[in-house]
Motif scaffolding. Structure first.
Motif, PDB file in Angstrom:
ATOM      1  N   HIS B 158       0.825  -1.217   0.000  1.00 21.47           N
ATOM      2  CA  HIS B 158       0.000   0.000   0.000  1.00 21.47           C
ATOM      3  C   HIS B 158       0.859   1.268   0.000  1.00 21.47           C
ATOM      4  O   HIS B 158       2.047   1.229   0.335  1.00 21.47           O
ATOM      5  CB  HIS B 158      -0.911   0.007   1.238  1.00 21.47           C
ATOM      6  CG  HIS B 158      -2.053  -0.964   1.115  1.00 21.47           C
ATOM      7  ND1 HIS B 158      -3.373  -0.587   1.129  1.00 21.47           N
ATOM      8  CD2 HIS B 158      -2.055  -2.314   0.945  1.00 21.47           C
ATOM      9  CE1 HIS B 158      -4.137  -1.656   0.991  1.00 21.47           C
ATOM     10  NE2 HIS B 158      -3.366  -2.717   0.884  1.00 21.47           N
ATOM     11  N   CYS B 159       0.224   2.378  -0.356  1.00 19.00           N
ATOM     12  CA  CYS B 159       0.821   3.720  -0.221  1.00 19.00           C
ATOM     13  C   CYS B 159       2.137   3.896  -0.978  1.00 19.00           C
ATOM     14  O   CYS B 159       3.087   4.471  -0.444  1.00 19.00           O
ATOM     15  CB  CYS B 159       1.075   4.077   1.242  1.00 19.00           C
ATOM     16  SG  CYS B 159      -0.367   3.979   2.297  1.00 19.00           S
ATOM     17  N   SER B 162       2.393   7.693  -2.138  1.00 19.13           N
ATOM     18  CA  SER B 162       1.448   8.532  -1.403  1.00 19.13           C
ATOM     19  C   SER B 162       1.821   8.481   0.076  1.00 19.13           C
ATOM     20  O   SER B 162       2.485   7.542   0.510  1.00 19.13           O
ATOM     21  CB  SER B 162       0.010   8.011  -1.523  1.00 19.13           C
ATOM     22  OG  SER B 162      -0.291   7.638  -2.838  1.00 19.13           O
ATOM     23  N   ARG B 163       1.397   9.458   0.825  1.00 22.71           N
ATOM     24  CA  ARG B 163       1.641   9.529   2.266  1.00 22.71           C
ATOM     25  C   ARG B 163       3.127   9.347   2.564  1.00 22.71           C
ATOM     26  O   ARG B 163       3.497   8.609   3.478  1.00 22.71           O
ATOM     27  CB  ARG B 163       0.821   8.439   2.993  1.00 22.71           C
ATOM     28  CG  ARG B 163      -0.652   8.503   2.682  1.00 22.71           C
ATOM     29  CD  ARG B 163      -1.417   7.462   3.467  1.00 22.71           C
ATOM     30  NE  ARG B 163      -1.363   7.733   4.901  1.00 22.71           N
ATOM     31  CZ  ARG B 163      -1.656   6.836   5.835  1.00 22.71           C
ATOM     32  NH1 ARG B 163      -2.009   5.629   5.517  1.00 22.71           N
ATOM     33  NH2 ARG B 163      -1.601   7.173   7.100  1.00 22.71           N
ATOM     34  N   CYS B 172      -3.041  11.314   0.701  1.00 23.44           N
ATOM     35  CA  CYS B 172      -3.471   9.925   0.503  1.00 23.44           C
ATOM     36  C   CYS B 172      -4.169   9.846  -0.852  1.00 23.44           C
ATOM     37  O   CYS B 172      -4.945  10.723  -1.209  1.00 23.44           O
ATOM     38  CB  CYS B 172      -4.433   9.560   1.633  1.00 23.44           C
ATOM     39  SG  CYS B 172      -5.491   8.140   1.337  1.00 23.44           S
ATOM     40  N   SER B 173      -3.893   8.793  -1.626  1.00 20.59           N
ATOM     41  CA  SER B 173      -4.497   8.684  -2.957  1.00 20.59           C
ATOM     42  C   SER B 173      -5.896   8.060  -2.951  1.00 20.59           C
ATOM     43  O   SER B 173      -6.508   7.871  -4.001  1.00 20.59           O
ATOM     44  CB  SER B 173      -3.575   7.925  -3.909  1.00 20.59           C
ATOM     45  OG  SER B 173      -2.482   8.738  -4.247  1.00 20.59           O
ATOM     46  N   LYS B 174      -6.382   7.743  -1.779  1.00 23.92           N
ATOM     47  CA  LYS B 174      -7.792   7.449  -1.573  1.00 23.92           C
ATOM     48  C   LYS B 174      -8.327   6.150  -2.159  1.00 23.92           C
ATOM     49  O   LYS B 174      -9.076   5.444  -1.506  1.00 23.92           O
ATOM     50  CB  LYS B 174      -8.629   8.610  -2.133  1.00 23.92           C
ATOM     51  CG  LYS B 174      -9.630   9.156  -1.168  1.00 23.92           C
ATOM     52  CD  LYS B 174     -10.096  10.513  -1.619  1.00 23.92           C
ATOM     53  CE  LYS B 174     -11.512  10.499  -2.104  1.00 23.92           C
ATOM     54  NZ  LYS B 174     -11.937  11.836  -2.539  1.00 23.92           N
ATOM     55  N   VAL B 175      -8.012   5.853  -3.421  1.00 20.57           N
ATOM     56  CA  VAL B 175      -8.640   4.684  -4.035  1.00 20.57           C
ATOM     57  C   VAL B 175      -7.745   3.443  -4.053  1.00 20.57           C
ATOM     58  O   VAL B 175      -8.193   2.362  -4.406  1.00 20.57           O
ATOM     59  CB  VAL B 175      -9.125   4.963  -5.478  1.00 20.57           C
ATOM     60  CG1 VAL B 175     -10.039   6.162  -5.511  1.00 20.57           C
ATOM     61  CG2 VAL B 175      -7.969   5.144  -6.432  1.00 20.57           C
ATOM     62  N   CYS B 176      -6.470   3.597  -3.675  1.00 18.72           N
ATOM     63  CA  CYS B 176      -5.571   2.435  -3.803  1.00 18.72           C
ATOM     64  C   CYS B 176      -5.838   1.383  -2.747  1.00 18.72           C
ATOM     65  O   CYS B 176      -5.629   0.193  -3.001  1.00 18.72           O
ATOM     66  CB  CYS B 176      -4.107   2.856  -3.832  1.00 18.72           C
ATOM     67  SG  CYS B 176      -3.758   4.497  -3.257  1.00 18.72           S
ATOM     68  N   CYS B 177      -6.286   1.773  -1.544  1.00 24.98           N
ATOM     69  CA  CYS B 177      -6.598   0.758  -0.538  1.00 24.98           C
ATOM     70  C   CYS B 177      -7.647  -0.219  -1.056  1.00 24.98           C
ATOM     71  O   CYS B 177      -7.455  -1.430  -1.018  1.00 24.98           O
ATOM     72  CB  CYS B 177      -7.108   1.411   0.750  1.00 24.98           C
ATOM     73  SG  CYS B 177      -5.806   1.728   1.955  1.00 24.98           S
ATOM     74  N   ASP B 202      -2.747   2.074   7.163  1.00 25.39           N
ATOM     75  CA  ASP B 202      -4.148   2.234   7.545  1.00 25.39           C
ATOM     76  C   ASP B 202      -4.932   1.749   6.345  1.00 25.39           C
ATOM     77  O   ASP B 202      -4.492   1.932   5.223  1.00 25.39           O
ATOM     78  CB  ASP B 202      -4.517   3.715   7.757  1.00 25.39           C
ATOM     79  CG  ASP B 202      -3.664   4.393   8.808  1.00 25.39           C
ATOM     80  OD1 ASP B 202      -3.909   4.156   9.995  1.00 25.39           O
ATOM     81  OD2 ASP B 202      -2.761   5.159   8.428  1.00 25.39           O
ATOM     82  N   ARG B 204      -8.081   2.452   4.228  1.00 23.12           N
ATOM     83  CA  ARG B 204      -9.063   3.539   4.098  1.00 23.12           C
ATOM     84  C   ARG B 204     -10.252   3.098   3.264  1.00 23.12           C
ATOM     85  O   ARG B 204     -10.313   3.333   2.072  1.00 23.12           O
ATOM     86  CB  ARG B 204      -8.358   4.764   3.548  1.00 23.12           C
ATOM     87  CG  ARG B 204      -7.233   5.113   4.506  1.00 23.12           C
ATOM     88  CD  ARG B 204      -6.737   6.489   4.415  1.00 23.12           C
ATOM     89  NE  ARG B 204      -6.138   6.849   5.701  1.00 23.12           N
ATOM     90  CZ  ARG B 204      -5.224   7.778   5.858  1.00 23.12           C
ATOM     91  NH1 ARG B 204      -4.810   8.481   4.841  1.00 23.12           N
ATOM     92  NH2 ARG B 204      -4.752   8.056   7.047  1.00 23.12           N
TER      93      ARG B 204
HETATM   94  S1  SF4 Z   1      -5.841   4.860  -0.151  1.00 23.82           S
HETATM   95 FE1  SF4 Z   1      -4.713   3.447   1.163  1.00 23.82          FE
HETATM   96  S2  SF4 Z   1      -2.989   2.745  -0.119  1.00 23.82           S
HETATM   97 FE2  SF4 Z   1      -3.790   4.612  -1.055  1.00 23.82          FE
HETATM   98  S3  SF4 Z   1      -2.536   6.247  -0.212  1.00 23.82           S
HETATM   99 FE3  SF4 Z   1      -4.411   6.121   1.048  1.00 23.82          FE
HETATM  100  S4  SF4 Z   1      -3.873   4.761   2.750  1.00 23.82           S
HETATM  101 FE4  SF4 Z   1      -2.292   4.482   1.151  1.00 23.82          FE
END
Ligand code: SF4
Ligand SMILES: Cc1cc2nc3c(=O)[nH]c(=O)nc-3n(C[C@H](O)[C@H](O)[C@H](O)COP(=O)(O)OP(=O)(O)OC[C@H]3O[C@@H](n4cnc5c(N)ncnc54)[C@H](O)[C@@H]3O)c2cc1C
Ligand code: SF4
Ligand code: SF4
Lengths: 111, 343
Positions: B158-159, B162-163, B172-177, B202, B204
């Motif tokens: 993850h991440c 980002s972050r 945070c790129s929001k959709v990658c989780c 985390d 998300r």
């Molecule tokens: S969505 Fe998840 S994987 Fe993507 S940057 Fe935010 S916390 Fe990291």
């Protein structure tokens, strides 16, 4: 009666935040505020050479300090080799070398 | 050539905006850099959280444009200027376009995973990105290692990009989780013998049915989640990979060998978008994405009358949000044009 009952009173194992002495924590936050940016990701611990050969854990140690759990830190912090690898990988830019220096200083000043 | 509205960028946002504008009876031209419409979504296979085929959403949106939108592919916008309420847009090919209003929907770029050298992308054979995994799925190929073997264990990271202040991206790129959770399920579905481990800080799961997908990944598909950010990765002589992290929930450093690693690459502001915005004097936020006039009340308009923003130019967004944003923009453009006509 109580003796035969099989229970005895143990000291609490939970973190008693209200009772704990947060002097070192306050000193650390004041002198190296970047410690507040930590998100507990564990990158520092994962990369720390000391942590691979001993039970030293830099993330756990500074988290414990912020909670006022300082019983073993004096001995623990001696294990750090001050190489700075942890700081290179921190995604939040926590100045970990200065965190360690500051903890040492806090121990010196505050005991 | 004169048009009422020019939409720049035919990703899902630009397509939706152009379709909605033409349904409102507005004369609209849609300019796209690539040879096909669809943007990033045309490379995705099935969409989170329902796993609806991406193609279905694109086809349906394409139909909404069938009546009336003048679609110009292979027409990257090179320059743009505005004077007395008229925008002049010069694409690489074809004649310049004069329009009363412009919708900027040029989207985002993927983070270049080579910048995180310690993760080994572009160096080790078996490190791929989430975007490349989507391509493998959508081409209907079987997932194998670079050496052609069936992976027995895969790590999802993850991440990536980002972050991470080390690469300059705090957001945070929001959709990658949720993409990672979806892909974990899809790997287990395709290769039941392959273990999947996700390494996260985390999770998300912010939107409707995301948390349920996470639950399903654990309950039905046996995906394992380890709370620790990857610190580095090394390659073994047999081209498998050793991952190093802290298992923060046990408080101990952890090493794990995997056959493949999937990097969940984040969103970055696209240089194209920023370049076009600069030509118009429009500024970006500290994160590099474009700024609307007001975050609550004018989130599709800009400081330049007649210029509108929609979709991922303003930061990481999923398709549902991008489409809703595009439809809202179309309404804003309509009232702007009405106002202009009254003047
Ligand atoms: S969505 Fe998840 S994987 Fe993507 S940057 Fe935010 S916390 Fe990291
Ligand atoms: C790996 C991955 C998987 C994803 N999976 C999902 C999912 O399952 N569900 C979901 O909801 N979201 C998903 N997303 C998010 C989704 O990709 C975005 O929501 C969506 O792409 C945003 O659309 P957009 O049109 O704003 O931008 P883009 O898709 O970036 O489209 C922008 C368009 O503008 C064009 N353009 C750029 N510059 C110019 C120029 N100068 N002139 C002309 N045209 C130009 C581009 O060629 C492109 O066609 C995923 C993202 C990633 C990274
Ligand atoms: S400076 Fe200390 S804590 Fe940091 S990596 Fe080196 S030995 Fe570990
Ligand atoms: S690497 Fe930085 S953010 Fe991560 S646990 Fe260590 S100090 Fe905290």
């Amino acid at each position: 009666m109580a003796k035969n009952f099989g229970y005895k009173i143990l000291p609490g194992e939970s973190i008693d935040f209200d009772r704990n002495d947060k002097l070192i924590a306050r000193y650390l936050v004041e002198h190296e505020p970047s410690i507040n940016l930590c998100i507990g990701c564990g990158s520092c611990t994962a990369t720390c050479s000391t942590g691979h050969f001993t039970d030293f854990n830099i993330r756990r140690m500074h988290t414990f300090i912020l909670r006022g759990e300082t019983k073993h830190i004096k001995k623990e912090i001696q294990k750090c080799m001050f190489c700075g690898k942890c700081q290179l990988v921190c995604p939040r830019g926590v100045n970990l070398r200065n965190v360690i220096l500051t903890i040492n200083r806090a121990i010196e000043h505050l005991g | 050539m004169n048009r009422q509205v020019a939409v720049i960028g035919a990703g899902i946002t630009g397509m939706t905006a152009a379709g909605a504008l033409s349904e409102l009876g507005i004369d609209v031209i849609l300019l796209e850099k690539e040879e096909h419409t669809g943007g990033h979504v045309k490379n995705w296979d099935r969409l989170f959280p329902s796993r609806r085929p991406a193609k279905e959403v694109l086809d349906f949106t394409g139909k909404s444009m069938a009546t009336g939108v003048d679609i110009r592919c292979g027409s990257a916008v090179e320059s743009i200027g505005h004077n007395k309420g008229i925008f002049t847009i010069r694409p690489v090919k074809g004649e310049p376009v004069n329009a009363m209003s412009v919708v900027l929907a040029t989207g985002y770029d993927l983070f270049d995973a080579r910048k995180k050298e310690e993760y080994g992308y572009g160096i080790y054979d078996n490190v791929i990105t989430s975007a490349e995994l989507e391509t493998i799925f959508s081409e209907g190929k079987k997932l194998t290692t670079h050496q052609g073997t069936t992976p027995q264990r895969i790590g999802i990271i993850h991440c990536v990009g980002s972050r991470d202040e080390k690469v300059g991206n705090l957001y945070c790129s929001k959709v990658c989780c949720v993409t990672g959770v979806k892909q974990a399920i899809e790997i287990r579905e395709m290769l039941p013998g392959c273990e999947v481990f996700s390494f996260y800080m985390d999770l998300r799961m912010y939107d409707r049915n995301f948390e349920e997908l996470y639950f399903e990944a654990q309950q039905k598909w046996g995906v394992s989640f380890i709370r620790g950010r990857l610190s580095e990765c090394a390659e073994n002589p047999d081209h498998s990979l050793v991952l190093k992290t802290e298992d923060t929930l046990t408080g101990r450093p952890l090493k794990m060998t995997v056959d493949m690693m999937i990097l969940l690459v984040g969103f970055v502001p696209s240089p194209e978008t920023v370049r076009i915005a600069r030509m118009l004097g429009l500024s970006s936020g500290p994160d590099g994405f474009l700024l609307p006039a007001d975050e609550h009340f004018h989130d599709n308009t800009t400081t330049i009358p007649g210029l509108f923003l929609a979709g991922a130019v303003k930061g990481p967004a999923c398709i549902v949000n991008s489409m809703a944003d595009a439809r809202a923009t179309a309404m804003q453009v309509k009232s702007y044009l009405n106002g202009e006509m009254l003047k």
